[in-house]
Design a protein around this motif. Structure first.
Motif, PDB file in Angstrom:
ATOM      1  N   ILE A  49       0.843  -1.193   0.000  1.00 55.19           N
ATOM      2  CA  ILE A  49       0.000   0.000   0.000  1.00 55.19           C
ATOM      3  C   ILE A  49       0.879   1.244   0.000  1.00 55.19           C
ATOM      4  O   ILE A  49       1.485   1.600   1.014  1.00 55.19           O
ATOM      5  CB  ILE A  49      -0.957   0.001   1.205  1.00 55.19           C
ATOM      6  CG1 ILE A  49      -1.859  -1.228   1.128  1.00 55.19           C
ATOM      7  CG2 ILE A  49      -1.777   1.278   1.229  1.00 55.19           C
ATOM      8  CD1 ILE A  49      -2.722  -1.433   2.352  1.00 55.19           C
ATOM      9  N   ALA A  50       0.976   1.857  -1.167  1.00 51.47           N
ATOM     10  CA  ALA A  50       1.750   3.083  -1.338  1.00 51.47           C
ATOM     11  C   ALA A  50       1.151   3.834  -2.516  1.00 51.47           C
ATOM     12  O   ALA A  50       0.751   3.223  -3.508  1.00 51.47           O
ATOM     13  CB  ALA A  50       3.217   2.769  -1.600  1.00 51.47           C
ATOM     14  N   SER A  51       1.087   5.148  -2.418  1.00 52.37           N
ATOM     15  CA  SER A  51       0.544   5.980  -3.484  1.00 52.37           C
ATOM     16  C   SER A  51       1.628   6.284  -4.513  1.00 52.37           C
ATOM     17  O   SER A  51       2.645   6.903  -4.193  1.00 52.37           O
ATOM     18  CB  SER A  51      -0.001   7.281  -2.892  1.00 52.37           C
ATOM     19  OG  SER A  51      -0.401   8.150  -3.934  1.00 52.37           O
ATOM     20  N   LEU A  52       1.385   5.858  -5.742  1.00 56.49           N
ATOM     21  CA  LEU A  52       2.357   6.123  -6.803  1.00 56.49           C
ATOM     22  C   LEU A  52       2.456   7.619  -7.113  1.00 56.49           C
ATOM     23  O   LEU A  52       3.457   8.066  -7.668  1.00 56.49           O
ATOM     24  CB  LEU A  52       1.999   5.332  -8.055  1.00 56.49           C
ATOM     25  CG  LEU A  52       2.107   3.816  -7.901  1.00 56.49           C
ATOM     26  CD1 LEU A  52       1.592   3.119  -9.153  1.00 56.49           C
ATOM     27  CD2 LEU A  52       3.532   3.389  -7.605  1.00 56.49           C
ATOM     28  N   SER A  53       1.444   8.389  -6.728  1.00 59.98           N
ATOM     29  CA  SER A  53       1.498   9.837  -6.944  1.00 59.98           C
ATOM     30  C   SER A  53       2.645  10.474  -6.158  1.00 59.98           C
ATOM     31  O   SER A  53       3.090  11.572  -6.480  1.00 59.98           O
ATOM     32  CB  SER A  53       0.173  10.491  -6.559  1.00 59.98           C
ATOM     33  OG  SER A  53      -0.063  10.392  -5.168  1.00 59.98           O
ATOM     34  N   GLU A  54       3.145   9.763  -5.149  1.00 60.96           N
ATOM     35  CA  GLU A  54       4.282  10.249  -4.365  1.00 60.96           C
ATOM     36  C   GLU A  54       5.601   9.690  -4.891  1.00 60.96           C
ATOM     37  O   GLU A  54       6.662   9.944  -4.334  1.00 60.96           O
ATOM     38  CB  GLU A  54       4.088   9.860  -2.902  1.00 60.96           C
ATOM     39  CG  GLU A  54       2.855  10.500  -2.289  1.00 60.96           C
ATOM     40  CD  GLU A  54       2.553   9.995  -0.896  1.00 60.96           C
ATOM     41  OE1 GLU A  54       3.420   9.340  -0.278  1.00 60.96           O
ATOM     42  OE2 GLU A  54       1.441  10.252  -0.420  1.00 60.96           O
ATOM     43  N   GLY A  55       5.500   8.905  -5.963  1.00 58.49           N
ATOM     44  CA  GLY A  55       6.688   8.287  -6.546  1.00 58.49           C
ATOM     45  C   GLY A  55       7.359   9.176  -7.579  1.00 58.49           C
ATOM     46  O   GLY A  55       7.022  10.345  -7.750  1.00 58.49           O
ATOM     47  N   ARG A  56       8.300   8.591  -8.282  1.00 59.25           N
ATOM     48  CA  ARG A  56       9.125   9.308  -9.265  1.00 59.25           C
ATOM     49  C   ARG A  56       8.762   8.822 -10.665  1.00 59.25           C
ATOM     50  O   ARG A  56       8.674   7.621 -10.912  1.00 59.25           O
ATOM     51  CB  ARG A  56      10.598   9.016  -8.949  1.00 59.25           C
ATOM     52  CG  ARG A  56      11.600   9.725  -9.812  1.00 59.25           C
ATOM     53  CD  ARG A  56      13.024   9.407  -9.349  1.00 59.25           C
ATOM     54  NE  ARG A  56      13.510   8.142  -9.904  1.00 59.25           N
ATOM     55  CZ  ARG A  56      13.669   7.016  -9.215  1.00 59.25           C
ATOM     56  NH1 ARG A  56      13.380   6.968  -7.933  1.00 59.25           N
ATOM     57  NH2 ARG A  56      14.123   5.926  -9.795  1.00 59.25           N
ATOM     58  N   LEU A  57       8.568   9.748 -11.570  1.00 55.28           N
ATOM     59  CA  LEU A  57       8.271   9.426 -12.962  1.00 55.28           C
ATOM     60  C   LEU A  57       9.507   9.698 -13.802  1.00 55.28           C
ATOM     61  O   LEU A  57      10.071  10.797 -13.750  1.00 55.28           O
ATOM     62  CB  LEU A  57       7.098  10.283 -13.449  1.00 55.28           C
ATOM     63  CG  LEU A  57       6.639  10.065 -14.883  1.00 55.28           C
ATOM     64  CD1 LEU A  57       6.071   8.652 -15.060  1.00 55.28           C
ATOM     65  CD2 LEU A  57       5.594  11.112 -15.268  1.00 55.28           C
ATOM     66  N   GLU A  58       9.949   8.684 -14.546  1.00 56.66           N
ATOM     67  CA  GLU A  58      11.079   8.835 -15.462  1.00 56.66           C
ATOM     68  C   GLU A  58      10.638   8.304 -16.814  1.00 56.66           C
ATOM     69  O   GLU A  58      10.522   7.089 -16.999  1.00 56.66           O
ATOM     70  CB  GLU A  58      12.297   8.067 -14.961  1.00 56.66           C
ATOM     71  CG  GLU A  58      12.924   8.659 -13.722  1.00 56.66           C
ATOM     72  CD  GLU A  58      14.182   7.933 -13.287  1.00 56.66           C
ATOM     73  OE1 GLU A  58      14.687   7.061 -14.035  1.00 56.66           O
ATOM     74  OE2 GLU A  58      14.662   8.228 -12.177  1.00 56.66           O
ATOM     75  N   GLY A  59      10.359   9.205 -17.738  1.00 51.03           N
ATOM     76  CA  GLY A  59       9.874   8.790 -19.051  1.00 51.03           C
ATOM     77  C   GLY A  59       8.547   8.071 -18.923  1.00 51.03           C
ATOM     78  O   GLY A  59       7.575   8.635 -18.422  1.00 51.03           O
ATOM     79  N   GLN A  60       8.512   6.812 -19.353  1.00 55.33           N
ATOM     80  CA  GLN A  60       7.285   6.012 -19.302  1.00 55.33           C
ATOM     81  C   GLN A  60       7.246   5.087 -18.087  1.00 55.33           C
ATOM     82  O   GLN A  60       6.402   4.206 -18.006  1.00 55.33           O
ATOM     83  CB  GLN A  60       7.170   5.175 -20.572  1.00 55.33           C
ATOM     84  CG  GLN A  60       7.088   6.002 -21.822  1.00 55.33           C
ATOM     85  CD  GLN A  60       7.289   5.174 -23.069  1.00 55.33           C
ATOM     86  OE1 GLN A  60       7.201   3.953 -23.042  1.00 55.33           O
ATOM     87  NE2 GLN A  60       7.569   5.833 -24.176  1.00 55.33           N
ATOM     88  N   THR A  61       8.145   5.295 -17.131  1.00 63.69           N
ATOM     89  CA  THR A  61       8.233   4.426 -15.962  1.00 63.69           C
ATOM     90  C   THR A  61       7.965   5.213 -14.693  1.00 63.69           C
ATOM     91  O   THR A  61       8.545   6.273 -14.483  1.00 63.69           O
ATOM     92  CB  THR A  61       9.635   3.785 -15.881  1.00 63.69           C
ATOM     93  OG1 THR A  61       9.902   3.099 -17.112  1.00 63.69           O
ATOM     94  CG2 THR A  61       9.721   2.787 -14.736  1.00 63.69           C
ATOM     95  N   ILE A  62       7.078   4.659 -13.848  1.00 65.39           N
ATOM     96  CA  ILE A  62       6.818   5.271 -12.553  1.00 65.39           C
ATOM     97  C   ILE A  62       7.356   4.344 -11.473  1.00 65.39           C
ATOM     98  O   ILE A  62       7.193   3.117 -11.554  1.00 65.39           O
ATOM     99  CB  ILE A  62       5.327   5.590 -12.334  1.00 65.39           C
ATOM    100  CG1 ILE A  62       5.166   6.442 -11.073  1.00 65.39           C
ATOM    101  CG2 ILE A  62       4.458   4.346 -12.318  1.00 65.39           C
ATOM    102  CD1 ILE A  62       3.916   7.257 -11.038  1.00 65.39           C
TER     103      ILE A  62
END
Length: 103
Positions: A49-62
């Motif tokens: 359980i983790a929000s990807l909105s708080e993650g890092r986006l690099e090109g087409q990869t989150i």
């Protein structure tokens, strides 16, 4: 025909930006401006359980902020461990400058 729900104005998300949405009756979703194309995926990582909105986006990869696993934002496919299960992807459409979720 699928019901459509307005998410935001397309101009409010620059390329590489993302926004989390919580719609009634749906799991949290993440809208991403992918070089001018909008992608809508599950916001919750399939590993933990983790929000990807708080993650890092690099090109087409989150990348998940919790354990660093990653997903392809175009297909939802898990790209690196510990993530194994794909994210759901959703249909979106831009009409008159507004991004809509088609659900």
């Amino acid at each position: 025909m699928a019901e459509k729900t307005a998410l935001c104005e397309a101009a409010s998300l620059a390329p590489g930006e993302m926004a989390r949405f919580e719609l009634d009756g749906e799991d949290p979703m993440l809208l991403i401006n992918d070089e001018g194309e909008f992608r809508l995926i599950d916001d919750d990582c399939t590993h933990a359980i983790a929000s990807l909105s708080e993650g890092r986006l690099e090109g087409q990869t989150i990348f998940c902020p919790l354990h660093g696993g990653s997903f392809n934002i175009r297909t939802g496919k898990a790209c690196s461990l510990p993530c194994k299960q794909a994210l759901r992807t959703y249909d979106v459409r831009v009409e008159d400058g507004t991004v809509y979720f088609l659900g």
